[in-house]
Design an enzyme around this catalytic site. Structure first.
Site, short mmCIF file in Angstrom:
data_model
loop_
_atom_site.label_atom_id
_atom_site.label_comp_id
_atom_site.label_asym_id
_atom_site.label_seq_id
_atom_site.Cartn_x
_atom_site.Cartn_y
_atom_site.Cartn_z
N ASP A 164 -8.69 -5.09 -8.36
CA ASP A 164 -7.89 -5.87 -7.41
C ASP A 164 -8.56 -7.19 -7.10
O ASP A 164 -9.78 -7.29 -7.01
CB ASP A 164 -7.67 -5.08 -6.12
CG ASP A 164 -8.97 -4.80 -5.38
OD1 ASP A 164 -9.36 -5.61 -4.53
OD2 ASP A 164 -9.62 -3.77 -5.68
N SER A 165 -7.76 -8.24 -6.93
CA SER A 165 -8.21 -9.57 -6.53
C SER A 165 -9.26 -10.10 -7.50
O SER A 165 -8.99 -10.18 -8.70
CB SER A 165 -8.73 -9.52 -5.09
OG SER A 165 -8.91 -10.82 -4.56
N SER A 166 -10.46 -10.44 -7.03
CA SER A 166 -11.50 -10.86 -7.98
C SER A 166 -11.82 -9.72 -8.94
O SER A 166 -12.18 -9.95 -10.10
CB SER A 166 -12.76 -11.29 -7.23
OG SER A 166 -13.23 -10.26 -6.38
N ILE A 192 -4.32 -5.81 -9.95
CA ILE A 192 -3.69 -5.86 -8.63
C ILE A 192 -4.05 -7.19 -7.96
O ILE A 192 -5.22 -7.49 -7.75
CB ILE A 192 -4.18 -4.70 -7.75
CG1 ILE A 192 -3.73 -3.35 -8.33
CG2 ILE A 192 -3.68 -4.85 -6.31
CD1 ILE A 192 -4.32 -2.15 -7.60
N HIS A 289 -1.61 -9.63 0.03
CA HIS A 289 -2.69 -9.42 -0.92
C HIS A 289 -3.24 -8.00 -0.82
O HIS A 289 -3.58 -7.53 0.26
CB HIS A 289 -3.80 -10.44 -0.61
CG HIS A 289 -4.87 -10.54 -1.64
ND1 HIS A 289 -4.61 -10.92 -2.94
CD2 HIS A 289 -6.21 -10.34 -1.58
CE1 HIS A 289 -5.75 -10.95 -3.61
NE2 HIS A 289 -6.73 -10.59 -2.82
#
Length: 320
Positions: A164-166, A192, A289
């Site tokens: 997820d994200s980074s 994600i 997010h």
């Protein structure tokens, strides 16, 4: 040192009580708004990490999930398993946090629930964070964890990646690195809300479709600066958007409709598709997010996790 506001910002009045969204979404938004509004003033890095972890620590894990820490040479992480989970299939999970915050403990709410729905074990990688470690240390660490799984006799076709994200960007970067090293690819991957462009050139960063409390430009630029430590942001192992995507395994990208990083997903999916990668992208309306972390309370998050589990299960079956 970055301030709290650099990595998150208190939401505007009315975001949590918006009558145009569902009651469960208003409930979760209220929890997030309260947390972001009462963050520490001018915190240390340790305080920032603890503060962000606390938001997800409040989400209860299924009571039957067993977590086991791992320290084996350079490989550190967390095994998560539920009763009846297959031990020959593994979800390799990579947490987010801008390469600077986040942990396997706080993001376990996604990895554990997703693995439980798939009926497999999850191994979450505890990779080194900036500014103590810089690019490409996290990429190398994820690849080392993958090699470690292979060395235990788990086949590449029995492993799927998710992040997820980074951690979503790091998932894509690790896939590119595996191909460069000539290692067998996993069966598939889930991204994600991925951060895939550390040049931060996506238009949605400055003009997101909705309010995004987690990714103000100042925060993204601070994270990228600390992680890259002078390395070019256009390196594909830092920003997979600029890589050669041919030959990647099947991908599912899930992103919230209100996110600042929406354009990262749109551009990456378009490029992957044009380079003959089997890619599916889902945009979930009004979602923020990493909304999947709130699956216990948010129906859209539960539905997204169901879709992700179905996709990854199919990838494992098709790789056989």
């Amino acid at each position: 040192m970055a301030s709290t506001a650099a990595s998150a910002s208190p939401p505007p009045a009315g975001w949590a009580s918006d009558p145009g969204v569902s009651a469960p979404l208003r409930h979760v938004r209220a929890i997030i708004a309260d947390h972001l509004t009462h963050g520490p003033t001018d915190p240390t890095l340790a305080q920032r990490r603890a503060w962000r972890d606390a938001l997800y620590d409040a989400i209860a894990l299924p009571p039957d999930v067993v977590s086991t820490p791992v320290r084996d040479g350079a490989v550190r992480g967390l095994w998560q398993s539920s009763p009846g989970a297959r031990h020959d299939h593994v979800l390799l999970y990579i947490h987010g946090g801008g390469y600077e915050i986040g942990s396997v403990r706080s993001w376990r709410v996604i990895s554990a629930v997703l693995a439980r729905r798939m009926g497999v074990r999850a191994f979450s990688v505890d990779y080194p964070l900036a500014p103590e470690a810089h690019f490409p240390a996290p990429v190398d660490n994820v690849v080392a964890a993958y090699r470690w799984l292979l060395a235990q006799g788990i086949g590449a076709h029995d492993i799927v990646f998710a992040g997820d994200s980074s951690g979503g960007g790091l998932t894509a970067a690790a896939l590119l690195q595996l191909r460069m090293l000539g290692l067998p690819e996993p069966a598939g991957a889930l991204l994600i809300s991925p951060w895939l462009d550390l040049t931060n050139s996506g238009k949605s960063i400055d003009d997101p479709p909705g309010y995004d409390p987690f990714n103000p430009r100042a925060g993204l630029e601070s994270f990228a600066h600390d992680y890259l430590a002078g390395h070019p942001a256009t390196d594909p192992l830092a920003s997979p958007l600029f890589g050669d995507l041919h030959g990647l395994p099947p991908l599912l990208i899930q992103v919230g409709g209100d996110e600042a990083l929406l354009d990262d997903s749109v551009r990456f999916a378009r490029r992957a598709g044009s380079e003959q990668v089997a890619v599916t992208m889902q945009v979930w309306p009004h979602m923020f997010h990493e909304f999947q972390a709130w699956a216990p309370d948010l129906p859209a998050a539960s539905a997204a996790m169901d879709d992700a589990a179905t996709f990854l299960d199919r990838a494992l079956a098709d790789a056989r």
